[in-house]
Design an enzyme around this catalytic site. Structure first.
Site, PDB file in Angstrom:
ATOM      1  N   SER A  48     -69.065  99.119  22.070  1.00  0.00           N
ATOM      2  CA  SER A  48     -68.720 100.128  23.173  1.00  0.00           C
ATOM      3  C   SER A  48     -68.456 101.500  22.504  1.00  0.00           C
ATOM      4  O   SER A  48     -68.430 102.229  23.518  1.00  0.00           O
ATOM      5  CB  SER A  48     -67.312  99.445  23.647  1.00  0.00           C
ATOM      6  OG  SER A  48     -66.298  99.280  22.901  1.00  0.00           O
ATOM      7  N   GLY A  85     -68.361  94.961  24.076  1.00  0.00           N
ATOM      8  CA  GLY A  85     -68.064  93.532  23.496  1.00  0.00           C
ATOM      9  C   GLY A  85     -68.863  92.898  22.597  1.00  0.00           C
ATOM     10  O   GLY A  85     -68.815  91.677  22.112  1.00  0.00           O
ATOM     11  N   ASN A 113     -65.628  94.474  16.571  1.00  0.00           N
ATOM     12  CA  ASN A 113     -65.157  93.295  17.504  1.00  0.00           C
ATOM     13  C   ASN A 113     -65.152  91.992  16.595  1.00  0.00           C
ATOM     14  O   ASN A 113     -64.210  91.223  16.925  1.00  0.00           O
ATOM     15  CB  ASN A 113     -66.164  93.079  18.779  1.00  0.00           C
ATOM     16  CG  ASN A 113     -66.145  94.119  19.683  1.00  0.00           C
ATOM     17  OD1 ASN A 113     -65.017  94.584  19.907  1.00  0.00           O
ATOM     18  ND2 ASN A 113     -67.278  94.632  20.167  1.00  0.00           N
ATOM     19  N   ASP A 196     -56.410 102.712  26.523  1.00  0.00           N
ATOM     20  CA  ASP A 196     -56.332 101.641  25.694  1.00  0.00           C
ATOM     21  C   ASP A 196     -55.882 101.891  24.152  1.00  0.00           C
ATOM     22  O   ASP A 196     -55.772 100.842  23.407  1.00  0.00           O
ATOM     23  CB  ASP A 196     -57.218 100.639  25.989  1.00  0.00           C
ATOM     24  CG  ASP A 196     -58.693 101.805  25.459  1.00  0.00           C
ATOM     25  OD1 ASP A 196     -58.599 102.432  24.768  1.00  0.00           O
ATOM     26  OD2 ASP A 196     -59.942 101.181  25.883  1.00  0.00           O
ATOM     27  N   HIS A 199     -60.566 103.353  22.425  1.00  0.00           N
ATOM     28  CA  HIS A 199     -61.827 103.881  22.880  1.00  0.00           C
ATOM     29  C   HIS A 199     -61.615 105.556  23.005  1.00  0.00           C
ATOM     30  O   HIS A 199     -60.841 105.870  23.547  1.00  0.00           O
ATOM     31  CB  HIS A 199     -62.552 103.412  24.223  1.00  0.00           C
ATOM     32  CG  HIS A 199     -62.867 101.769  23.979  1.00  0.00           C
ATOM     33  ND1 HIS A 199     -62.151 101.047  24.602  1.00  0.00           N
ATOM     34  CD2 HIS A 199     -64.062 101.592  23.438  1.00  0.00           C
ATOM     35  CE1 HIS A 199     -62.721  99.877  24.144  1.00  0.00           C
ATOM     36  NE2 HIS A 199     -63.795 100.191  23.954  1.00  0.00           N
TER      37      HIS A 199
END
Length: 220
Positions: A48, A85, A113, A196, A199
């Site tokens: 991402s 993801g 990830n 979050d 990002h």
């Protein structure tokens, strides 16, 4: 499409013929033909972070890299192969489809990830090497750039150390260029990250692009 009457079409064809003769005459006088530089392809393959989660497509760092390329008038086009993801194992399965198009420069941004899920470091390294092997097998002359990633201290001292070392080790093994830490000057800086805390914002992605560009530009 606009319909053109026969008379107009005939006139246009006559004019084109005259123009062709003029161009041919000029080329003959100059003794040289116009040469076009082929456009090469840079594939950004990652998570991402590469996809530009939460941002407009033009704000993701690969798009900012394209802007830098265009400003320098370099013959390269950027393809954003980021997927939110994505793990290293999923990337290994997905890469074959993207390699159907010719790749001249391959920027690998995967592993984060895996780390956030606490997956074994050796497994991540093995998957990333498999991806690199596939790229090199299909395009032996490809230039490879590896984006280094790091884990937060909460993952434990040994895990964070082993994870961080994956990327320089892969770069050395594969004679690849290394971005030491993709999120340098952005990771952990609240104002440069979305709500979050993971990002980057559009401003943050501009810094990511700078981190990439300093390594990528000499290869172009």
């Amino acid at each position: 499409m606009t319909l053109i009457v026969f008379a107009g079409l005939f006139a246009a064809c006559s004019n084109n013929s005259k123009s062709d003769k003029i161009v041919d005459n000029d080329s003959a006088k100059n003794g040289k033909a116009e040469v076009t530089t082929p456009i090469k392809t840079i594939l950004f393959f990652g998570t991402s972070l590469t996809a530009g989660y939460g941002l407009e497509p033009t704000e993701a760092y690969p798009a900012v890299i394209q802007q830098k390329i265009d400003a320098e008038k370099l013959p390269y086009k950027v393809i954003n192969g980021g997927l939110s993801g994505e793990t290293s194992a999923a990337g290994k399965a997905r890469i074959d489809w993207l390699l159907k198009q010719k790749i001249d420069v391959f920027v690998l941004e995967l592993g984060s990830n895996d780390g956030l899920r606490g997956l074994p470091v050796l497994e991540t390294a093995k998957n990333l090497q498999s991806i690199i092997d596939k790229v090199k097998a299909k395009y032996p002359d490809v230039k490879i750039v590896i984006a280094g990633m790091q884990m937060p201290p909460s993952m434990g001292a040994k895990y964070t150390s082993d994870f961080k070392n994956i990327f320089p080790q892969l770069a050395e093994k594969n004679n690849a260029a290394l971005i030491p830490f993709l999120l340098d000057k952005v990771g952990g800086v609240a104002k440069l990250n979305q709500a979050d805390g993971i990002h980057p914002t559009a401003e943050g992605d501009k810094i990511l692009a700078d981190n990439v560009w300093v390594v990528l530009k000499p290869l172009l």
